[in-house]
Design a protein around this motif. Structure first.
Motif, PDB file in Angstrom:
ATOM      1  N   GLU A 341       0.829  -1.219   0.000  1.00  0.00           N
ATOM      2  CA  GLU A 341       0.000   0.000   0.000  1.00  0.00           C
ATOM      3  C   GLU A 341       0.858   1.261   0.000  1.00  0.00           C
ATOM      4  N   MET A 342       2.162   1.105  -0.151  1.00  0.00           N
ATOM      5  CA  MET A 342       3.064   2.254  -0.134  1.00  0.00           C
ATOM      6  C   MET A 342       3.937   2.263  -1.381  1.00  0.00           C
ATOM      7  N   PRO A 343       3.380   2.540  -2.538  1.00  0.00           N
ATOM      8  CA  PRO A 343       4.188   2.504  -3.769  1.00  0.00           C
ATOM      9  C   PRO A 343       5.327   3.511  -3.771  1.00  0.00           C
ATOM     10  N   TYR A 344       5.102   4.689  -3.191  1.00  0.00           N
ATOM     11  CA  TYR A 344       6.176   5.693  -3.219  1.00  0.00           C
ATOM     12  C   TYR A 344       7.337   5.282  -2.325  1.00  0.00           C
ATOM     13  N   MET A 345       7.044   4.786  -1.111  1.00  0.00           N
ATOM     14  CA  MET A 345       8.133   4.341  -0.242  1.00  0.00           C
ATOM     15  C   MET A 345       8.855   3.143  -0.830  1.00  0.00           C
ATOM     16  N   GLN A 346       8.107   2.260  -1.481  1.00  0.00           N
ATOM     17  CA  GLN A 346       8.755   1.150  -2.191  1.00  0.00           C
ATOM     18  C   GLN A 346       9.734   1.696  -3.228  1.00  0.00           C
ATOM     19  N   ALA A 347       9.278   2.697  -3.977  1.00  0.00           N
ATOM     20  CA  ALA A 347      10.130   3.295  -5.012  1.00  0.00           C
ATOM     21  C   ALA A 347      11.352   3.966  -4.391  1.00  0.00           C
ATOM     22  N   PRO A 406      13.096   8.543  -7.304  1.00  0.00           N
ATOM     23  CA  PRO A 406      12.201   7.388  -7.163  1.00  0.00           C
ATOM     24  C   PRO A 406      11.309   7.143  -8.371  1.00  0.00           C
ATOM     25  N   GLU A 407      11.190   8.131  -9.272  1.00  0.00           N
ATOM     26  CA  GLU A 407      10.378   7.928 -10.468  1.00  0.00           C
ATOM     27  C   GLU A 407      10.927   6.786 -11.330  1.00  0.00           C
ATOM     28  N   ASN A 408      12.150   6.375 -11.105  1.00  0.00           N
ATOM     29  CA  ASN A 408      12.690   5.213 -11.803  1.00  0.00           C
ATOM     30  C   ASN A 408      11.882   3.949 -11.528  1.00  0.00           C
ATOM     31  N   PHE A 409      11.106   3.947 -10.439  1.00  0.00           N
ATOM     32  CA  PHE A 409      10.348   2.762 -10.047  1.00  0.00           C
ATOM     33  C   PHE A 409       8.847   3.025 -10.004  1.00  0.00           C
ATOM     34  N   LEU A 410       8.397   4.079 -10.649  1.00  0.00           N
ATOM     35  CA  LEU A 410       6.969   4.396 -10.695  1.00  0.00           C
ATOM     36  C   LEU A 410       6.520   4.535 -12.141  1.00  0.00           C
ATOM     37  N   ASN A 411       5.331   4.000 -12.431  1.00  0.00           N
ATOM     38  CA  ASN A 411       4.795   4.186 -13.783  1.00  0.00           C
ATOM     39  C   ASN A 411       3.970   5.469 -13.839  1.00  0.00           C
ATOM     40  N   ASP A 412       3.323   5.702 -14.962  1.00  0.00           N
ATOM     41  CA  ASP A 412       2.561   6.947 -15.157  1.00  0.00           C
ATOM     42  C   ASP A 412       1.388   7.077 -14.192  1.00  0.00           C
ATOM     43  N   LYS A 413       0.940   5.952 -13.623  1.00  0.00           N
ATOM     44  CA  LYS A 413      -0.181   5.968 -12.673  1.00  0.00           C
ATOM     45  C   LYS A 413       0.296   6.065 -11.225  1.00  0.00           C
ATOM     46  N   GLY A 414       1.593   6.182 -11.028  1.00  0.00           N
ATOM     47  CA  GLY A 414       2.114   6.247  -9.669  1.00  0.00           C
ATOM     48  C   GLY A 414       2.244   4.886  -9.011  1.00  0.00           C
ATOM     49  N   GLU A 415       2.131   3.817  -9.790  1.00  0.00           N
ATOM     50  CA  GLU A 415       2.238   2.467  -9.255  1.00  0.00           C
ATOM     51  C   GLU A 415       3.694   2.018  -9.243  1.00  0.00           C
ATOM     52  N   PHE A 416       4.033   1.213  -8.253  1.00  0.00           N
ATOM     53  CA  PHE A 416       5.405   0.710  -8.148  1.00  0.00           C
ATOM     54  C   PHE A 416       5.667  -0.347  -9.217  1.00  0.00           C
ATOM     55  N   VAL A 417       6.784  -0.188  -9.920  1.00  0.00           N
ATOM     56  CA  VAL A 417       7.233  -1.185 -10.898  1.00  0.00           C
ATOM     57  C   VAL A 417       8.730  -1.421 -10.692  1.00  0.00           C
ATOM     58  N   LYS A 418       9.161  -2.654 -10.939  1.00  0.00           N
ATOM     59  CA  LYS A 418      10.574  -2.991 -10.745  1.00  0.00           C
ATOM     60  C   LYS A 418      11.180  -3.433 -12.071  1.00  0.00           C
ATOM     61  N   PRO A 419      12.000  -2.609 -12.716  1.00  0.00           N
ATOM     62  CA  PRO A 419      12.630  -2.989 -13.982  1.00  0.00           C
ATOM     63  C   PRO A 419      13.528  -4.211 -13.830  1.00  0.00           C
ATOM     64  N   GLU A 420      13.704  -4.952 -14.921  1.00  0.00           N
ATOM     65  CA  GLU A 420      14.568  -6.130 -14.920  1.00  0.00           C
ATOM     66  C   GLU A 420      16.003  -5.784 -14.523  1.00  0.00           C
TER      67      GLU A 420
END
Length: 492
Positions: A341-347, A406-420
């Protein structure tokens, strides 16, 4: 006559050295090497990463060097690392021998622990045991969270005492990380002034810098220097002191353990010794030291880099705190499950790991047989250096490869994503055994501390120095911080 003989011998030696520096057919290209030293003079021994990246721009993502007479292949970029460490993992998962790091830990082939052990059935047995034991002792469960949160409370008390003054966080975070892994491995919690904590932390920090520093390069390149009383001997002394204490713990566990009622990893291992022939007391000592070293140095240095980045990017610190407040609301403690529930802190935390790059050259690999990589022929026994730094800042893999964002780990919707290309724990069969524990620890530490405290760069401390201290792991230059309760900031 005698002079002619000496001259003839010198010519033979020179020819021998020149032949050793020649690259075989279809071996990866690289800079010309000089006799005796190979390519070592190409590098800034204090931090070779910029030089490695410079050579990649000239020779490509797979190139070769000579460390003395030892052939070394450097892997740069995600594609090269993935082909070697994942697609052809069995060919590239060996470990080199006859290096200072091997001699420093003074282990035989059959007692190499898990990090430095050859790629073998014994290594697989120990890795499988380590993963299952960490999982059984609560990894991802409330029991492990409780251990970590209890240790964070000690840190909170020390930070509270430092309110209104500057605090040196180096020892604080090393002690935190050491105590968490000590509870899992040894079943012990230590006061931060305990002799074992102080000795092991000092030894780990000092040895980590020596083993990958200039003295280690001399040791690995010029065998005749190994017997001189040079600074690298300190790493041997540190290793011996820690080994003696860990073996004492092994004997203590043998006396006090109750069969099939394990208190910690050591008890589990002693039970397993009765079932698996490759398990032994000496191997247990090596295995425990590996886990303690890896679980202390990498995590503590990531925490230090994280606090440094958050102090120098206060808007990121504040946005993370806002998310923490929103998600935790009136709850007393965070849970690892809260990360979903914390996408920004994850990023933020993943970006700290990316930018800190605490194990920039992984642990050295070696080829287990003659093989090929990206069209090049690599002989058996070649040392392989995965340049993780090149992947974690690779153009095309990251939106902002060269800055803390941290935007390196966020998509356009603000969701956390982890690149390969996020590979701070390496990839393939040799991926870090303690990855799960480290991820839990980092999340709980950052969320808990940021919820209560604001971290500020001291006014009279000058400009932050982001140049890393190079070793087995990278650490930031020593720094102090100013800490305040967040309530004080809100009233200001």
């Amino acid at each position: 006559m005698f002079g002619s003989l000496v001259l003839f011998c010198l010519v033979l030696c020179l020819l021998s050295l020149l032949l050793r520096t020649r690259r075989t057919k279809n071996f990866p290209p690289g800079p010309m090497a000089v006799p005796l030293f190979g390519n070592l003079l190409e590098f800034n021994a204090q931090n070779p990463i910029p030089d490695l990246n410079r050579l990649a721009r000239r020779y490509g993502n797979v190139y070769s060097l000579l460390f003395g007479s030892k052939k070394v292949v450097i892997l740069n970029g995600y594609q090269a690392l993935k082909e070697a460490l994942v697609t052809k993992a069995a060919d590239f998962s060996g470990r080199p021998d006859d290096l200072m790091i091997i001699d420093a830990v003074q282990r035989k082939v059959d007692t190499m622990g898990v990090v430095l052990a050859p790629y073998s059935p014994q290594w697989r047995d120990h890795r499988r045991f380590g993963l299952s034991t960490l999982r059984n002792f609560g990894l991802g469960k409330k029991s492990m969270e409780d251990r970590i949160l209890r240790e964070i409370q000690r840190v909170e008390k020390i930070l509270e005492e430092g309110i209104g003054s500057v605090v040196n966080p180096q020892e604080l975070f090393h002690n935190l990380a050491s105590n968490v892994i000590s509870q899992v491995v040894f079943g012990s919690e230590y006061d931060h002034n305990h002799n074992f904590i102080k000795m092991s932390i000092a030894g780990i920090r000092e040895s980590a810098k020596i083993v990958n520093g200039p003295w280690a390069m001399i040791y690995d390149t010029i065998p005749g220097m190994r017997y001189l009383p040079l600074p690298f001997r300190k790493a041997f002394t540190n290793s011996k002191n820690i080994e003696v204490r860990v073996m004492e713990m092994v004997f203590e566990h043998k006396k006090t353990k109750i069969k099939d009622k394990p208190r910690d990893l050591m008890d589990c291992y002693l039970d397993e010794m009765e079932k698996v022939s490759s398990f032994s007391e000496n191997q247990l000592s090596s295995f425990a030291q590996d886990l303690h070293f890896a679980g202390t140095d990498t995590t503590s240095n990531t925490l230090l880099y994280g606090i440094l980045c958050l102090m120098t990017h206060p808007h990121i610190q504040e946005r993370g705190q806002q998310e923490i407040d929103l998600m935790l609301k009136g709850r007393e403690e965070a849970s690892y499950e809260d990360r979903h529930e914390m996408p920004y802190m994850q990023a933020v935390i993943h970006e700290i790991q990316r930018i800190s790059n605490t194990v920039p050259l992984s642990v050295l690999h070696a080829t287990t047989k003659d093989t090929e990589l990206m069209g090049y022929s690599i002989p058996k026994g070649t040392i392989i250096v995965p340049n993780m730094a090149s992947v974690l800042s690779e153009e095309g893999q990251w939106k902002f490869p060269h800055e803390f964002n941290p935007e390196n780990f966020l998509n356009d919707k603000g969701e956390f994503v982890k690149p390969e290309a996020f590979v701070p724990f390496s990839i393939g069969p040799r991926v870090c055994l303690g990855e799960g524990l480290a991820r839990m620890e980092l999340f709980l530490v950052f969320v808990t501390l940021l919820r209560r405290f604001q971290f500020i760069w001291p006014k009279n401390a000058g400009e932050p120095d982001f140049r890393p201290v190079f070793g087995i792991t990278l650490s930031p230059q020593p720094f102090n911080l100013e800490v305040r309760f967040r309530e004080e900031r809100e009233r200001a």
